[in-house]
Scaffold this active site. Sequence first.
Site, PDB file in Angstrom:
ATOM      1  N   HIS A   1      -1.078   0.439  -9.659  1.00 39.13           N
ATOM      2  CA  HIS A   1      -1.800  -0.454  -8.728  1.00 39.13           C
ATOM      3  C   HIS A   1      -2.520  -1.573  -9.491  1.00 39.13           C
ATOM      4  CE1 HIS A   1      -3.695  -0.489  -4.453  1.00 39.13           C
ATOM      5  NE2 HIS A   1      -3.614  -1.704  -4.938  1.00 39.13           N
TER       6      HIS A   1
ATOM      7  N   GLU B   1      -2.250   7.951  -4.018  1.00 40.42           N
ATOM      8  CA  GLU B   1      -2.564   7.557  -5.397  1.00 40.42           C
ATOM      9  C   GLU B   1      -4.026   7.879  -5.711  1.00 40.42           C
ATOM     10  OE1 GLU B   1      -1.464   3.374  -4.763  1.00 40.42           O
ATOM     11  OE2 GLU B   1      -3.537   2.817  -5.142  1.00 40.42           O
TER      12      GLU B   1
ATOM     13  N   ARG C   1       0.848  -1.183   0.000  1.00 42.09           N
ATOM     14  CA  ARG C   1       0.000   0.000   0.000  1.00 42.09           C
ATOM     15  C   ARG C   1       0.883   1.231   0.000  1.00 42.09           C
ATOM     16  NH1 ARG C   1      -3.708  -2.392  -1.434  1.00 42.09           N
ATOM     17  NH2 ARG C   1      -5.780  -2.639  -0.553  1.00 42.09           N
TER      18      ARG C   1
HETATM   19  C1  GLV Z   1      -5.193  -4.642  -3.908  1.00 43.15           C
HETATM   20  O1  GLV Z   1      -4.429  -3.794  -3.604  1.00 43.15           O
HETATM   21  C2  GLV Z   1      -5.907  -5.436  -2.952  1.00 43.15           C
HETATM   22  O2  GLV Z   1      -5.846  -5.140  -1.753  1.00 43.15           O
HETATM   23  O3  GLV Z   1      -6.582  -6.396  -3.359  1.00 43.15           O
END
Ligand code: GLV
Length: 330
Positions: free
Chosen positions: A285, A267, A238
């Site tokens: 991401h 982000e 994260r």
């Molecule tokens: C993506 O970042 C998730 O947490 O699935």
Amino acid sequence: MKHSILVARAIFPAVLDRLREHFDVESNDADALWSAAELIRRLQGKQGLFATGERIDAALLDACPQLRAVCIMAVGYNNVDVDACTARGVVVTNTPDVLTETTADFGFALVLAAARRMTEGEHFLRRGAWRMWRYDMLTGCDVHGTTLGVLGMGRIGQAIAKRGAHGFGMKVIYHNRSRLDAAIEDGLGARYVDKETLLRETDHLVLVLPYSAASHHAVGAAELALMKPGATLTNIARGGIVDDAALAAALREGRLAAAGLDVFEGEPQVHPDLLALSNVVLTPHIASATVATRQAMADLAADNLIAALGCGPNAGRPPTPVNPGVLAKR
Ligand code: GLV
């Protein structure tokens, strides 16, 4: 009477169809980004929410007292105040397991891309800078046979460790809140170390720990200063776990060789200092983004919502609750 649910973002049409078999569904086919106030407005009278990264906090829950289930299509749920949900009898679910291998593949791809300067090489080629062979052209650092450091040894961390140890002959060290059983460590070929040793001994550091107040800037200027000169850092966990400004400084000054980042503080904004550097691979991401895995995540989130609201073959027993105690009290 059917329950009503809100699906906060665009999703596979087949998943919407399945939800409609059980619920009155308000969807967001245009994939508009709703403000918190808009989300609250649309949640009025709804018992369930199919969510992704929307912020679910006490204020939203208090404004939507009929809400019973918040089902997230993601494994990380730091956007949800789980304690506030639990206190109000709202079950929260996430989508673990189904994305583990896909996310680990991507994490490893970022390690390789950063260490071997793959995107930098592509940009070099595309701008017509490639003239002839040169002994030191775009030379990077090896991955095979080096030391992989994993910070956060949950499911995805273990899948990364397996790739490093068994696929690339790496020595694997890790740090985690709790140490794994010796048998699991042996199977992964991984050795537990304290965080400082991890930072000092790692050639390629991968961050796979959940975000919380406790892990905010778990890797900041002080931690980066402990890392081996020429090491790389990859973050697929994260934004906010790494201090992006401090990381950019370490990359700019050549203290770290390179970084691979799929997640960012704030982000979809990306720190301008990172954007200005060529020794960082930046992706939006997408670590879990394969068609099959996104489908599996959506299906699991839908299974959770259907069961959490008392429908389908698993009525009352959603497969992957985050706060199962809420169900026991129902
Ligand atoms: C993506 O970042 C998730 O947490 O699935």
